[in-house]
Design a protein around this motif. Sequence first.
Motif, PDB file in Angstrom:
ATOM      1  N   GLY A   1      43.276  41.167 -35.973  1.00  0.00           N
ATOM      2  CA  GLY A   1      43.084  42.523 -36.487  1.00  0.00           C
ATOM      3  C   GLY A   1      43.269  43.635 -35.456  1.00  0.00           C
ATOM      4  O   GLY A   1      43.055  44.802 -35.763  1.00  0.00           O
ATOM      5  N   TYR A   2      43.657  43.288 -34.217  1.00  0.00           N
ATOM      6  CA  TYR A   2      43.848  44.324 -33.191  1.00  0.00           C
ATOM      7  C   TYR A   2      45.216  44.986 -33.349  1.00  0.00           C
ATOM      8  O   TYR A   2      46.190  44.351 -33.773  1.00  0.00           O
TER       9      TYR A   2
ATOM     10  N   THR B   1      33.606  38.877 -30.079  1.00  0.00           N
ATOM     11  CA  THR B   1      32.847  37.842 -30.786  1.00  0.00           C
ATOM     12  C   THR B   1      33.294  36.451 -30.364  1.00  0.00           C
ATOM     13  O   THR B   1      32.475  35.537 -30.219  1.00  0.00           O
ATOM     14  N   MET B   2      34.601  36.276 -30.136  1.00  0.00           N
ATOM     15  CA  MET B   2      35.082  34.985 -29.639  1.00  0.00           C
ATOM     16  C   MET B   2      34.473  34.694 -28.260  1.00  0.00           C
ATOM     17  O   MET B   2      34.174  33.548 -27.931  1.00  0.00           O
ATOM     18  N   GLY B   3      34.299  35.726 -27.463  1.00  0.00           N
ATOM     19  CA  GLY B   3      33.645  35.572 -26.157  1.00  0.00           C
ATOM     20  C   GLY B   3      32.191  35.126 -26.319  1.00  0.00           C
ATOM     21  O   GLY B   3      31.691  34.303 -25.556  1.00  0.00           O
TER      22      GLY B   3
ATOM     23  N   PHE C   1      35.382  43.329 -39.016  1.00  0.00           N
ATOM     24  CA  PHE C   1      35.409  44.585 -38.259  1.00  0.00           C
ATOM     25  C   PHE C   1      36.618  44.638 -37.346  1.00  0.00           C
ATOM     26  O   PHE C   1      36.947  43.646 -36.694  1.00  0.00           O
ATOM     27  N   TYR C   2      37.231  45.810 -37.261  1.00  0.00           N
ATOM     28  CA  TYR C   2      38.342  45.971 -36.320  1.00  0.00           C
ATOM     29  C   TYR C   2      37.831  46.031 -34.880  1.00  0.00           C
ATOM     30  O   TYR C   2      36.755  46.561 -34.604  1.00  0.00           O
TER      31      TYR C   2
ATOM     32  N   SER D   1      41.431  39.543 -41.500  1.00  0.00           N
ATOM     33  CA  SER D   1      41.046  40.439 -40.398  1.00  0.00           C
ATOM     34  C   SER D   1      41.799  41.761 -40.463  1.00  0.00           C
ATOM     35  O   SER D   1      41.525  42.665 -39.671  1.00  0.00           O
ATOM     36  N   VAL D   2      42.755  41.868 -41.381  1.00  0.00           N
ATOM     37  CA  VAL D   2      43.596  43.070 -41.439  1.00  0.00           C
ATOM     38  C   VAL D   2      43.612  43.610 -42.870  1.00  0.00           C
ATOM     39  O   VAL D   2      43.558  42.839 -43.834  1.00  0.00           O
TER      40      VAL D   2
END
Length: 207
Positions: free
Chosen positions: A42-43, A104-106, A97-98, A28-29
């Motif tokens: 990735g946040y 997406t988890m939601g 995607f960042y 994610s990163v």
Amino acid sequence: MSEKESIKTSKEEIVSYWVKYQDECGLSVDWAEANERCWRCGYKRPLERAHIIPAALGGKDEPQNLVLLCKRCHADGPNVADPEIMWDWIRGYGYPFYDMFWTTMGMKEYRLIYKHSFKNALEFIIDHAKNLKNDEEIEEFIQQRLKKLNDEVSTHWGQNYWNTATYAGKYRMLIKAFGEYMGVDIKRLDEIKGEENKPWWVEDLFL
Ligand SMILES: [Zn+2]
């Protein structure tokens, strides 16, 4: 002394170690931003040094036993003696995607609760609409409503983020409003059939 203060290995040491051993492909990163973005979601968040093998299970304070995670992912991460599990978990959640990971988890949470995807719900409502609207009107309605819904969701004390259930709830509130706007009784969404209609636990536990 908190665990955080007691870790001697620096974040820089952890990054420079893992850059050599883990391919960024599928993570994610991007490694170029690994010192400021969480390796799981990735946040861009303050990062914590997370043990791969927990200290309580004999995990050492060294780069190969540490990864960098945001507070939220740190709390979600595995605490087990097998060092492969942490990277299985990080890679399993790899997201291309960042800044969309939690959205997406939601969506996944929505599907788990309502037994259809958010996307299928939107499509069903459009396909069965009594009130005919053009694409621009629909787009406008959804954008406006999403903005309005930001004032109708909140966070738990001590959390500075919307958890996945809150995201799922927000999407459901959007679906309800959209159904009303388009003249579709959202009880009809139960008509959406597919794999997703099974209870969430069926396959994993019993089949
Ligand atoms: Zn994270």
